[in-house]
Design a protein around this motif. Sequence first.
Motif, PDB file in Angstrom:
ATOM      1  N   VAL A  39      66.153  67.789  56.650  1.00 42.48           N
ATOM      2  CA  VAL A  39      66.678  67.931  54.908  1.00 42.48           C
ATOM      3  C   VAL A  39      67.547  66.684  54.550  1.00 42.48           C
ATOM      4  CG1 VAL A  39      66.785  69.363  53.375  1.00 42.48           C
ATOM      5  CG2 VAL A  39      65.562  70.121  54.922  1.00 42.48           C
ATOM      6  N   LEU A  40      68.947  66.687  55.282  1.00 44.32           N
ATOM      7  CA  LEU A  40      70.303  65.706  55.259  1.00 44.32           C
ATOM      8  C   LEU A  40      69.702  64.900  54.884  1.00 44.32           C
ATOM      9  CD1 LEU A  40      72.822  67.463  57.154  1.00 44.32           C
ATOM     10  CD2 LEU A  40      72.021  68.182  55.213  1.00 44.32           C
ATOM     11  N   GLY A  41      69.193  64.451  55.650  1.00 45.25           N
ATOM     12  CA  GLY A  41      68.136  63.012  55.692  1.00 45.25           C
ATOM     13  C   GLY A  41      67.636  62.492  54.695  1.00 45.25           C
ATOM     14  N   PHE A  42      66.443  63.189  54.047  1.00 44.44           N
ATOM     15  CA  PHE A  42      65.844  63.656  53.588  1.00 44.44           C
ATOM     16  C   PHE A  42      66.148  63.447  52.509  1.00 44.44           C
ATOM     17  CE2 PHE A  42      63.278  65.109  49.492  1.00 44.44           C
ATOM     18  CZ  PHE A  42      62.126  63.922  50.036  1.00 44.44           C
ATOM     19  N   GLU A  43      67.349  64.010  51.498  1.00 42.01           N
ATOM     20  CA  GLU A  43      68.387  63.811  50.925  1.00 42.01           C
ATOM     21  C   GLU A  43      68.948  62.708  50.878  1.00 42.01           C
ATOM     22  OE1 GLU A  43      70.510  67.243  51.069  1.00 42.01           O
ATOM     23  OE2 GLU A  43      69.038  68.907  50.367  1.00 42.01           O
ATOM     24  N   ASN A  44      69.881  61.859  52.063  1.00 39.41           N
ATOM     25  CA  ASN A  44      70.089  61.247  51.631  1.00 39.41           C
ATOM     26  C   ASN A  44      69.160  59.754  51.309  1.00 39.41           C
ATOM     27  OD1 ASN A  44      72.682  61.737  52.584  1.00 39.41           O
ATOM     28  ND2 ASN A  44      72.547  61.251  54.519  1.00 39.41           N
ATOM     29  N   HIS A  45      67.798  59.670  51.991  1.00 38.99           N
ATOM     30  CA  HIS A  45      67.475  58.778  51.482  1.00 38.99           C
ATOM     31  C   HIS A  45      66.922  59.056  49.896  1.00 38.99           C
ATOM     32  CE1 HIS A  45      63.126  56.070  51.639  1.00 38.99           C
ATOM     33  NE2 HIS A  45      62.755  56.827  50.564  1.00 38.99           N
ATOM     34  N   THR A  46      66.847  60.063  49.147  1.00 41.57           N
ATOM     35  CA  THR A  46      66.369  60.218  47.658  1.00 41.57           C
ATOM     36  C   THR A  46      67.815  59.823  46.686  1.00 41.57           C
ATOM     37  OG1 THR A  46      67.524  62.730  47.868  1.00 41.57           O
ATOM     38  CG2 THR A  46      64.996  61.596  47.550  1.00 41.57           C
ATOM     39  N   LYS A  47      68.949  59.738  47.687  1.00 45.39           N
ATOM     40  CA  LYS A  47      70.363  59.810  46.835  1.00 45.39           C
ATOM     41  C   LYS A  47      70.402  57.874  46.824  1.00 45.39           C
ATOM     42  CE  LYS A  47      72.542  64.251  48.298  1.00 45.39           C
ATOM     43  NZ  LYS A  47      73.325  64.628  49.504  1.00 45.39           N
ATOM     44  N   ARG A  48      70.188  57.593  48.099  1.00 51.04           N
ATOM     45  CA  ARG A  48      70.156  55.906  48.237  1.00 51.04           C
ATOM     46  C   ARG A  48      69.134  55.584  47.179  1.00 51.04           C
ATOM     47  NH1 ARG A  48      69.817  56.957  53.417  1.00 51.04           N
ATOM     48  NH2 ARG A  48      72.345  56.385  54.847  1.00 51.04           N
ATOM     49  N   ALA A  49      67.793  55.964  46.933  1.00 55.20           N
ATOM     50  CA  ALA A  49      66.960  55.580  45.671  1.00 55.20           C
ATOM     51  C   ALA A  49      67.813  55.317  44.119  1.00 55.20           C
ATOM     52  CB  ALA A  49      65.600  55.647  45.876  1.00 55.20           C
ATOM     53  N   TRP A  50      68.241  56.939  44.305  1.00 59.33           N
ATOM     54  CA  TRP A  50      69.273  57.101  42.609  1.00 59.33           C
ATOM     55  C   TRP A  50      69.966  56.167  42.667  1.00 59.33           C
ATOM     56  CZ3 TRP A  50      73.999  59.096  41.967  1.00 59.33           C
ATOM     57  CH2 TRP A  50      74.299  59.437  40.707  1.00 59.33           C
ATOM     58  N   VAL A  51      70.879  56.035  43.833  1.00 54.37           N
ATOM     59  CA  VAL A  51      71.642  54.809  43.776  1.00 54.37           C
ATOM     60  C   VAL A  51      71.356  53.370  43.278  1.00 54.37           C
ATOM     61  CG1 VAL A  51      73.789  53.515  44.635  1.00 54.37           C
ATOM     62  CG2 VAL A  51      73.601  56.393  44.656  1.00 54.37           C
ATOM     63  N   GLU A  52      70.724  53.287  43.732  1.00 54.91           N
ATOM     64  CA  GLU A  52      69.690  52.109  43.447  1.00 54.91           C
ATOM     65  C   GLU A  52      69.396  51.887  42.083  1.00 54.91           C
ATOM     66  OE1 GLU A  52      67.054  51.367  46.271  1.00 54.91           O
ATOM     67  OE2 GLU A  52      67.849  50.598  47.719  1.00 54.91           O
ATOM     68  N   ARG A  53      68.778  52.908  41.378  1.00 56.25           N
ATOM     69  CA  ARG A  53      67.994  53.295  40.370  1.00 56.25           C
ATOM     70  C   ARG A  53      69.915  53.366  39.151  1.00 56.25           C
ATOM     71  NH1 ARG A  53      65.542  51.937  42.923  1.00 56.25           N
ATOM     72  NH2 ARG A  53      62.413  52.514  43.134  1.00 56.25           N
ATOM     73  N   VAL A  54      70.513  53.743  39.465  1.00 59.84           N
ATOM     74  CA  VAL A  54      71.683  53.190  38.349  1.00 59.84           C
ATOM     75  C   VAL A  54      72.107  52.276  37.865  1.00 59.84           C
ATOM     76  CG1 VAL A  54      74.358  55.132  38.865  1.00 59.84           C
ATOM     77  CG2 VAL A  54      72.339  56.237  38.989  1.00 59.84           C
ATOM     78  N   MET A  55      72.732  51.787  38.965  1.00 58.43           N
ATOM     79  CA  MET A  55      73.445  50.124  39.499  1.00 58.43           C
ATOM     80  C   MET A  55      72.857  49.422  38.813  1.00 58.43           C
ATOM     81  SD  MET A  55      76.113  50.941  40.799  1.00 58.43           S
ATOM     82  CE  MET A  55      76.851  50.025  41.607  1.00 58.43           C
ATOM     83  N   GLU A  56      71.094  49.046  38.343  1.00 63.69           N
ATOM     84  CA  GLU A  56      70.201  48.741  38.437  1.00 63.69           C
ATOM     85  C   GLU A  56      70.603  49.070  36.592  1.00 63.69           C
ATOM     86  OE1 GLU A  56      66.900  49.498  40.114  1.00 63.69           O
ATOM     87  OE2 GLU A  56      67.449  47.562  41.643  1.00 63.69           O
TER      88      GLU A  56
END
Length: 243
Positions: A39-56
């Motif tokens: 679950v930790l790896g799954f959450e990190n995957h979604t966090k990376r996607a979230w950061v990319e959307r925020v930075m764009e």
Amino acid sequence: MGFQKESLDLVLVPCGLILMFVYHVVLLYRYLKYPETTVLGFENHTKRAWVERVMELDDVSNMDQPLSTISSNTSTATYFASISLTLSSLIGAWIASNNSIFESDLIYGDTSSSTLMFKYISLLICFLLAFFCFVQATRCFINASYLISMPNCNTPIYYVEVAVIRGGEFWQIGLRALYFALNLLLWFFGPIPMFVASVFMVALLHHLDSNSTPLHQFQPLCKPRGERLISNTRVATQVEHYV
């Protein structure tokens, strides 16, 4: 010489602690080698996607929600850090008072003064470790807030990802320290409740930490991330409001 109840602490308590340690070592191995199974790896995957959307994001008004999300994580980590420090202070005061409530004959196990002191110290170490980890998580989330709201600058996405994910990792370590503290707290009522709690917690954590959901491949936005420029300095003042 017959078996004495004090000997249970020498058998059940190490077995319970070893069981918890082995489980977390295996979880760490899966997290590093096969993160998609946790679950930790799954959450990190979604966090990376979230950061990319925020930075764009280009619209300054859209930064309110990302900063609010970081702020909620910061507040929660600060809250848990305060609780851990408060419990550590209470344990210190309890040790100083030399209270003998846990030396009753009703407790099936070793109730000697030396064993009781070892219980207090072990519990205190877990709470202090949790306090340290939650404080570090707060530091990482605050750093992420500054990076996200930096005006007139193309902040590398990798910097924000590291801050957010590292904050989540410190958060998880703090929670695991509280899990260990819960088992040690039950040790005050005897080695049998502590060992049963360790077995039950490992089974529960294995269910909660395992992930079988495939990782979703988030599609990038149409606009290149390099074109994101924040021209309004109002974002810089939002950090002070949310952090």
